[in-house]
Design a protein around this motif. Structure first.
Motif, PDB file in Angstrom:
ATOM      1  N   ILE A 516       0.913  -1.409  -0.028  1.00 45.80           N
ATOM      2  CA  ILE A 516      -0.107  -0.142  -0.108  1.00 45.80           C
ATOM      3  C   ILE A 516       0.905   1.339  -0.164  1.00 45.80           C
ATOM      4  N   LEU A 517       2.014   1.120   0.858  1.00 41.00           N
ATOM      5  CA  LEU A 517       2.897   2.493   0.861  1.00 41.00           C
ATOM      6  C   LEU A 517       3.369   2.703  -0.371  1.00 41.00           C
ATOM      7  N   VAL A 518       3.803   1.578  -1.121  1.00 40.48           N
ATOM      8  CA  VAL A 518       4.613   1.896  -2.350  1.00 40.48           C
ATOM      9  C   VAL A 518       3.581   2.178  -3.703  1.00 40.48           C
ATOM     10  N   PHE A 519       2.346   1.452  -3.660  1.00 45.10           N
ATOM     11  CA  PHE A 519       1.800   1.453  -4.911  1.00 45.10           C
ATOM     12  C   PHE A 519       0.345   2.272  -4.628  1.00 45.10           C
ATOM     13  N   GLY A 520       0.228   2.720  -3.238  1.00 44.13           N
ATOM     14  CA  GLY A 520      -0.960   3.600  -2.969  1.00 44.13           C
ATOM     15  C   GLY A 520      -0.857   4.818  -3.668  1.00 44.13           C
ATOM     16  N   ILE A 521      -2.021   5.655  -3.951  1.00 46.50           N
ATOM     17  CA  ILE A 521      -2.144   6.886  -4.669  1.00 46.50           C
ATOM     18  C   ILE A 521      -2.261   7.672  -3.467  1.00 46.50           C
TER      19      ILE A 521
ATOM     20  N   THR B  26      11.965   3.169   1.779  1.00 51.39           N
ATOM     21  CA  THR B  26      12.126   4.774   1.529  1.00 51.39           C
ATOM     22  C   THR B  26      13.349   5.017   0.883  1.00 51.39           C
ATOM     23  N   TYR B  27      14.633   4.178   1.238  1.00 48.07           N
ATOM     24  CA  TYR B  27      15.748   4.325   0.820  1.00 48.07           C
ATOM     25  C   TYR B  27      15.816   4.276  -0.703  1.00 48.07           C
ATOM     26  N   VAL B  28      15.235   2.957  -1.005  1.00 48.17           N
ATOM     27  CA  VAL B  28      15.152   2.498  -2.278  1.00 48.17           C
ATOM     28  C   VAL B  28      14.417   3.448  -3.421  1.00 48.17           C
ATOM     29  N   LEU B  29      13.323   4.027  -2.775  1.00 45.95           N
ATOM     30  CA  LEU B  29      12.450   4.772  -3.605  1.00 45.95           C
ATOM     31  C   LEU B  29      13.194   6.552  -3.444  1.00 45.95           C
ATOM     32  N   SER B  30      14.017   6.573  -2.755  1.00 41.68           N
ATOM     33  CA  SER B  30      14.431   8.180  -2.702  1.00 41.68           C
ATOM     34  C   SER B  30      15.024   8.596  -3.923  1.00 41.68           C
ATOM     35  N   ASP B  31      15.313  10.043  -3.733  1.00 40.61           N
ATOM     36  CA  ASP B  31      15.873  10.492  -5.017  1.00 40.61           C
ATOM     37  C   ASP B  31      17.237  10.348  -4.818  1.00 40.61           C
ATOM     38  N   LYS B  32      18.002   9.870  -5.656  1.00 38.81           N
ATOM     39  CA  LYS B  32      19.512   9.459  -5.566  1.00 38.81           C
ATOM     40  C   LYS B  32      20.245  10.673  -6.405  1.00 38.81           C
ATOM     41  N   SER B  33      19.617  11.647  -6.824  1.00 40.78           N
ATOM     42  CA  SER B  33      20.518  12.687  -7.503  1.00 40.78           C
ATOM     43  C   SER B  33      21.659  13.360  -6.474  1.00 40.78           C
ATOM     44  N   ARG B  34      22.457  13.713  -7.376  1.00 39.16           N
ATOM     45  CA  ARG B  34      23.617  14.256  -6.524  1.00 39.16           C
ATOM     46  C   ARG B  34      23.458  15.574  -5.728  1.00 39.16           C
ATOM     47  N   MET B 127      17.581  18.353   1.101  1.00 37.59           N
ATOM     48  CA  MET B 127      18.412  18.503   2.224  1.00 37.59           C
ATOM     49  C   MET B 127      17.837  17.740   3.523  1.00 37.59           C
ATOM     50  N   SER B 128      16.288  18.019   3.749  1.00 36.37           N
ATOM     51  CA  SER B 128      15.746  17.295   4.970  1.00 36.37           C
ATOM     52  C   SER B 128      15.764  15.716   4.978  1.00 36.37           C
ATOM     53  N   ASP B 129      15.757  15.205   3.805  1.00 40.20           N
ATOM     54  CA  ASP B 129      15.667  13.716   3.846  1.00 40.20           C
ATOM     55  C   ASP B 129      16.837  13.254   4.624  1.00 40.20           C
ATOM     56  N   GLY B 147       5.943  24.494   5.564  1.00 40.17           N
ATOM     57  CA  GLY B 147       4.713  25.224   5.359  1.00 40.17           C
ATOM     58  C   GLY B 147       3.742  23.942   5.751  1.00 40.17           C
ATOM     59  N   THR B 148       2.761  23.755   4.650  1.00 36.45           N
ATOM     60  CA  THR B 148       1.533  22.963   4.924  1.00 36.45           C
ATOM     61  C   THR B 148       1.916  21.480   4.354  1.00 36.45           C
ATOM     62  N   ASP B 149       3.264  21.336   4.191  1.00 37.73           N
ATOM     63  CA  ASP B 149       3.351  19.793   3.876  1.00 37.73           C
ATOM     64  C   ASP B 149       4.322  18.957   4.854  1.00 37.73           C
ATOM     65  N   ILE B 150       4.118  19.180   5.961  1.00 37.45           N
ATOM     66  CA  ILE B 150       5.114  18.735   7.091  1.00 37.45           C
ATOM     67  C   ILE B 150       5.187  16.982   6.909  1.00 37.45           C
ATOM     68  N   LEU B 151       3.987  16.599   6.742  1.00 36.69           N
ATOM     69  CA  LEU B 151       4.017  15.142   6.864  1.00 36.69           C
ATOM     70  C   LEU B 151       4.928  14.663   5.973  1.00 36.69           C
ATOM     71  N   GLU B 152       5.088  15.050   4.653  1.00 38.33           N
ATOM     72  CA  GLU B 152       6.097  14.306   3.478  1.00 38.33           C
ATOM     73  C   GLU B 152       7.425  14.572   3.938  1.00 38.33           C
ATOM     74  N   PHE B 153       7.655  15.613   4.749  1.00 37.89           N
ATOM     75  CA  PHE B 153       9.032  15.918   5.186  1.00 37.89           C
ATOM     76  C   PHE B 153       9.336  14.745   6.589  1.00 37.89           C
ATOM     77  N   ILE B 154       8.364  14.366   7.117  1.00 39.45           N
ATOM     78  CA  ILE B 154       8.709  13.517   8.354  1.00 39.45           C
ATOM     79  C   ILE B 154       8.695  12.234   7.664  1.00 39.45           C
ATOM     80  N   LEU B 155       7.875  11.923   6.910  1.00 37.72           N
ATOM     81  CA  LEU B 155       8.118  10.637   6.157  1.00 37.72           C
ATOM     82  C   LEU B 155       8.081  10.696   4.521  1.00 37.72           C
ATOM     83  N   PRO B 156       9.297  10.746   4.275  1.00 36.22           N
ATOM     84  CA  PRO B 156       9.549  11.103   2.651  1.00 36.22           C
ATOM     85  C   PRO B 156       9.045  10.134   1.803  1.00 36.22           C
ATOM     86  N   ILE B 157       8.601   8.823   2.326  1.00 30.28           N
ATOM     87  CA  ILE B 157       7.986   7.648   1.440  1.00 30.28           C
ATOM     88  C   ILE B 157       6.693   8.656   0.912  1.00 30.28           C
ATOM     89  N   TYR B 158       6.199   9.394   1.714  1.00 32.01           N
ATOM     90  CA  TYR B 158       4.891  10.125   1.452  1.00 32.01           C
ATOM     91  C   TYR B 158       4.984  10.621   0.011  1.00 32.01           C
TER      92      TYR B 158
END
Lengths: 536, 495
Positions: A516-521, B26-34, B127-129, B147-158
């Protein structure tokens, strides 16, 4: 203040969000730490009020508390009338009591009507306000002529309250004398936004007798919630991207794309609404509250009438108990039906007795879903389908017998299920564009633009969902189908999983959560869609 | 009671496993850019770094802390991230002061040109991830900047979960971001039109947010006894990342910044327009005009090292046993760097520059080249000269159809075909220590092949095939093909 701080940072409590998961986890922790029943009820009440305030704002909270006070007063007044009756009729025979009841019932009816007028007045005002495109506001102080305040889940709790009042009037239940118990039930946070429409008699009883913490029950509840998240985030919101694109601009799509969009729309709605119910019922199960089921594998229904006994069961049940049954049980209706039965037989009597009440029920069901003409037509569409199904049933039975169709074979049942599903898809198309003109355009495109090659030239993947998304959606639907099939065969899936060795069990749970975490929208970048049925 | 305890432990184990798996996913999915914050920063113990650098991508490319260690014994870290703003710099510095109590903080004034707190949500993620969720400063920063997007910075998988569709092999490999003490290296030698030196717009005003955070930074450094130095990196020509208009605006911005910093007595090394003073050349030292490449970075880092070591009494830790791991890291970084640079070079000229550097400086590489197909007339004298930089002795431009094999070791030629007496096909087998090299070259192209210890490399393209073997490890650090183009040749690396 904390709520405002968190809301300003994008944290909402929609059932499918991380905000709700965190809120619920904290709530559950406090709930289980508290041992005394009364304190647990207090925790639920606080949870309810925080949840509702967070989701609907101060104005909505004021409206729901005002509603609960109206209901409490109406119920208490009716309850006191019947108490007087009980006192005054002690020692009388049943026949004497029945005769004696009349005048008390008349008094109770006055309180009932007053309360229902107030209760439905708010609902009708909001529905009519939407129809007249009045601006919506969130604060009571902003409430002026031409503006409407839309409390979250008002259709659900209004219907639940009305059912409760009618049950008191009909003496099926007694009034709840403790206001806080009533408020606790009306604002019960798992059910207030999207139902199910609660039977307050059962809910109040359960809330008064909250069971202790039970590990297995909590695990089962959480499993059900995970299943709901899967349906909502992986299937519903994914399919909704495609169907949303098609029905936002049907004039640009080929007939085959519109059919696919309609199918996607129907499946998305099912995954969305039933997914929400899984979250809601699962969350309640964790607390030891059993809410009514709202879905029972609707796409396995073979007729329109059966479909609606499986889809949004509590709404159908409400209309049946509080509109349909009172209409057909009226003495005049019973008398007329009896006369027809003698002259034309049982089937004709049933048709004559049910047709008008069914059409009324479906007109009201349409209006419950939406106030536009498309919803009126949608309601009547289902009403006529069900009535016609009832009228034509003997004819079809004869036809099947004439052609020697083996009606109990799985093949024929599949055909009937498919037919019912497509009737539902057509029904969805009626309202999917937001207007009857839109539906007319959909039908025109359906028959005028047969660009079948869009299925093969990759253009299918350019409307919001790419090929990989389609694969995930199909995988999700396959899982959903298998689970529904097993439920249809009365298999207890959660029990079966729970009986497996720990490693296997954990693999299933962890795999499901990660899937769900990966494929969820979801996520902030995604324009988070709320549950489709929260708008009612 | 025993049952409750058992279930409690079970629930805790389940949650721990779940969070661990979410972390990995999350590590696998995270952005690996330089452009992201380097992964290893938080692995160093407290009070490790004497100098902290922070700034946008120009800092990431221009400041090489490993070179500062090698040349000056300065222990430093580069906290540069893509499009970093002053607000972001402030929080990074605040945390660095808490963690390392650095003597000196060196910040890129290039961040000043932004008028926003954060250029984009993605840049804040960069920077924050990398910052641990337990960091108080991270929470403070998110409250201020997210700002209003705090959750996605706490859990970058978001945010990152949508990347599942674009995952590649690199996403599953550890440490694929190529940072060395926070710095990255550019290997492209780009070129573009020269920038015109228009008069400085002295009316430029520093944006409110930038001024606010610069002043906060100054107060923070002063209150903690940390020296503050600001700088800008040289921009050498007009390119994709810097237009003439942007160049003029930045000149104005840096003029205003200089005024502001001077009012606070903060030194400012504004070398934005002064690359030539540091011996930089637009043809050799910049990748895109605005970012220095590895050669430009070497010059700039050397300059900064000289400047700060002479003015800030920074200790030379090279003999300090506490910092012995830095020497090991230096050796490891050298070992990795050449192969990494080679693998990331796509320009014909840059590739052979790097081969030349490797040959001159490291002397641990064997380079094998083999021609494939008929390339008569394909190489100009200039091309041939570039190839000869690697150490070959014969110019490939002078002769017609012929096969060609060259094996170079430590700058010496172990073997080179004699193309003055051209052969259509030839084969060479050489044993160097434990390494068996077998090479064939043919004009028809059918039999050209380079094998190292039996394994075939760079097998499926024509023209010049190149294999670079690390003598110390026996591994092939890079294999590539030179692809002929009408105007310029390029280097391709097989996956």
């Amino acid at each position: 203040m904390i709520v405002k701080y968190l809301t300003d940072r994008g944290i909402t409590l929609s059932y499918h969000t991380l905000g709700f998961i965190l809120f619920f986890a904290l709530f559950l922790l406090i709930f289980f730490v508290m041992q005394a029943n009364i304190i647990r009820r207090g925790v639920i009440l606080v949870g309810n009020l925080v949840f509702y305030y967070w989701m609907g704002g101060r104005g909505a909270l004021v409206v729901v508390i005002a509603t609960s006070l109206i209901v409490y007063a109406g119920a208490a007044l009716m309850g006191s009338v019947y108490l007087q009756f009980e006192r005054s009729s002690s020692g009388l025979t049943n026949r004497e009591k029945k005769a004696h009841l009349g005048k008390y019932r008349t008094r109770a009816r006055v309180f009932l009507i007053l309360t229902l007028v107030l209760l439905f007045g708010i609902l009708v005002y909001i529905k009519a306000g939407r129809l007249l495109h009045f601006p919506q506001v969130e604060s009571v102080s902003d409430l002026r002529m031409g503006k409407i305040l839309v409390p979250l889940g008002i259709s659900y709790y209004t219907f639940s309250c009305a059912g409760y009042l009618l049950d008191i009037y009909w003496r099926k239940t007694t009034a709840e004398w403790n206001y806080f118990n009533l408020l606790l039930g009306i604002t019960f946070f798992p059910a207030i936004v999207e139902g199910p429409i609660c039977n307050y008699r059962k809910l109040f009883r359960q809330l008064k007798e909250l069971p202790g913490a039970d590990y297995t029950r909590v695990c089962f509840g959480m499993q059900r919630m995970i299943w709901g998240f899967f349906k909502k985030l992986v299937i519903a919101d994914r399919l909704a991207v495609y169907s949303g694109a098609v029905f936002a601009d049907p004039g640009s799509y080929a007939g085959v794309e519109i059919v696919l969009g309609g199918v996607a729309n129907a499946l998305a709605l099912y995954a969305d609404f039933s997914g929400c119910m899984d979250i809601v019922i699962g969350a309640s199960e964790c607390m030891g509250i059993t809410l009514e089921e709202n879905f029972r594998q609707p796409f396995f229904a073979e007729t329109a009438a059966e479909f609606w006994r499986r889809w949004h069961i509590t709404l159908g049940g409400w209309f049946k108990d509080y509109v349909y049954m009172p209409m057909i049980m009226r003495p005049s209706a019973m008398k007329r039906a009896s006369g027809i039965r003698k002259k034309r037989g049982a089937h004709a009597s049933q048709v004559a007795q049910s047709t008008f009440p069914l059409l009324i029920v479906w007109l009201l069901t349409g209006l419950w879903h939406g106030t536009g003409p498309d919803y009126v037509v949608w309601g009547l569409y289902w009403g006529f389908l069900i009535v016609l199904g009832m009228i034509a049933e003997p004819f079809f039975t004869k036809l099947e017998a004439f052609f020697g169709i083996p009606v109990q074979t799985s093949g024929w049942r599949f055909v009937r299920r498919l037919r019912t599903f497509f009737l539902f898809v057509i029904g969805r198309m009626l309202t999917a564009t937001g207007s009857l003109e839109g539906f007319a355009l959909v039908i025109r495109r359906l028959f005028s633009s047969n660009r079948l090659w869009v299925l093969f030239d990759e253009s299918l993947y350019t409307h919001g969902l790419d090929r990989k998304d389609f694969y995930v959606a199909l995988l999700g639907l396959l899982i959903l189908f298998v689970v529904d099939l097993l439920h249809e065969k009365n298999m207890k899936i959660r029990g079966t999983i729970a009986a497996q060795p720990l490693v296997l069990r954990w693999c299933v749970y962890l795999g499901a959560i990660l899937f769900i975490l990966v494929f969820g929208i979801y996520g902030i970048t995604y324009d988070a869609s709320n549950f489709a049925y929260a708008a009612f | 009671m025993k049952q409750i305890l058992k279930r409690l432990i079970s629930a805790i184990c389940f949650c721990a496993l779940l969070f661990f798996l979410i972390g990995r996913v999350t590590y696998v999915l995270s952005d690996k850019s330089r452009g992201t914050l380097a992964e290893d920063y938080y692995q160093y113990g407290r009070n490790t770094f004497d100098v902290i650098f922070a700034g946008p991508s120009t800092t990431q490319y221009a400041i090489q802390p490993m070179q500062l260690w090698e040349e000056f014994g300065i222990v430093s870290y580069n906290l540069g991230t893509s499009a970093q703003t002053v607000a972001q710099e402030y929080y990074l510095v605040k945390e660095a002061i808490q963690l390392h109590h650095p003597k000196l903080v060196v910040l890129d004034g290039g961040t000043e040109s932004s008028e926003k707190k954060v250029n984009s949500k993605e840049h804040l993620h960069f920077m924050s991830d990398g910052m641990p969720i337990t960091s108080k400063v991270k929470w403070e920063m998110m409250t201020d900047l997210a700002g209003t997007d705090i959750l996605e910075f706490i859990l970058p998988i978001y945010t990152y979960h949508t990347r599942w569709k674009e995952l590649t092999k690199n996403d599953f490999l550890p440490d694929s971001k190529e940072h060395v003490l926070g710095a990255v290296t550019g290997v492209v030698r780009g070129d573009g039109p020269a920038l015109v030196e228009n008069p400085i717009d002295t009316s430029y005003q520093i944006s409110g947010w930038s001024k606010y955070y610069i002043e906060k930074l100054i107060r923070l450094c002063r209150s903690t006894g940390t020296e503050l130095l600001m700088f800008t990196t040289p921009t050498l020509y007009e390119g994709k990342t810097i237009t003439q208009e942007a160049y003029d605006n930045r000149k104005g911005a840096y003029y205003a910044l200089a005024e502001l910093l001077s009012s606070y007595d903060v030194p400012f090394l504004n070398y934005f327009t002064r690359g030539a003073e540091l011996g930089m050349d637009k043809e050799t030292d910049s990748g895109d005009g605005h970012h220095l490449n590895i050669w430009g970075a070497r010059k700039f880092t050397s300059f900064i090292g000289n400047y700060i070591s002479s003015r800030y009494h920074l200790e030379d830790h090279r003999q300090d046993p506490r910092y012995e791991p830095m020497n090991a890291a230096l050796a490891a970084s050298r070992a990795l760097m050449t192969g990494r640079l080679l693998r990331s070079a796509y320009s014909f000229r840059t590739y052979f520059d790097l081969l030349e550097d490797a040959r001159k400086e490291e002397e641990k590489y064997i380079v094998v080249m083999a021609l494939c197909g008929d390339v008569s007339g394909a190489f100009s004298a200039a091309d041939a000269g570039i190839i000869m930089q690697a150490g070959t002795e014969q110019s490939l431009c002078h002769y017609g159809s012929h096969s060609y094999i060259a094996v170079l070791d430590e700058g010496k030629v172990l073997y080179e075909s004699d193309i003055r007496s051209p052969a259509l096909e030839e084969e060479k087998k050489l044993q160097v220590g434990d390494i068996l090299i077998e090479a064939t070259s043919s004009v028809s192209g059918e039999n050209t092949e380079i094998r190292v210890n039996g394994a075939v490399y760079a097998a499926d393209r024509s023209c010049l095939r190149i294999v670079v073997i690390n003598k110390e490890t026996g591994a092939v650090d890079d294999h590539a093909y030179l692809t002929l183009g009408r105007t310029d040749h390029s280097i391709a690396h097989p996956q």
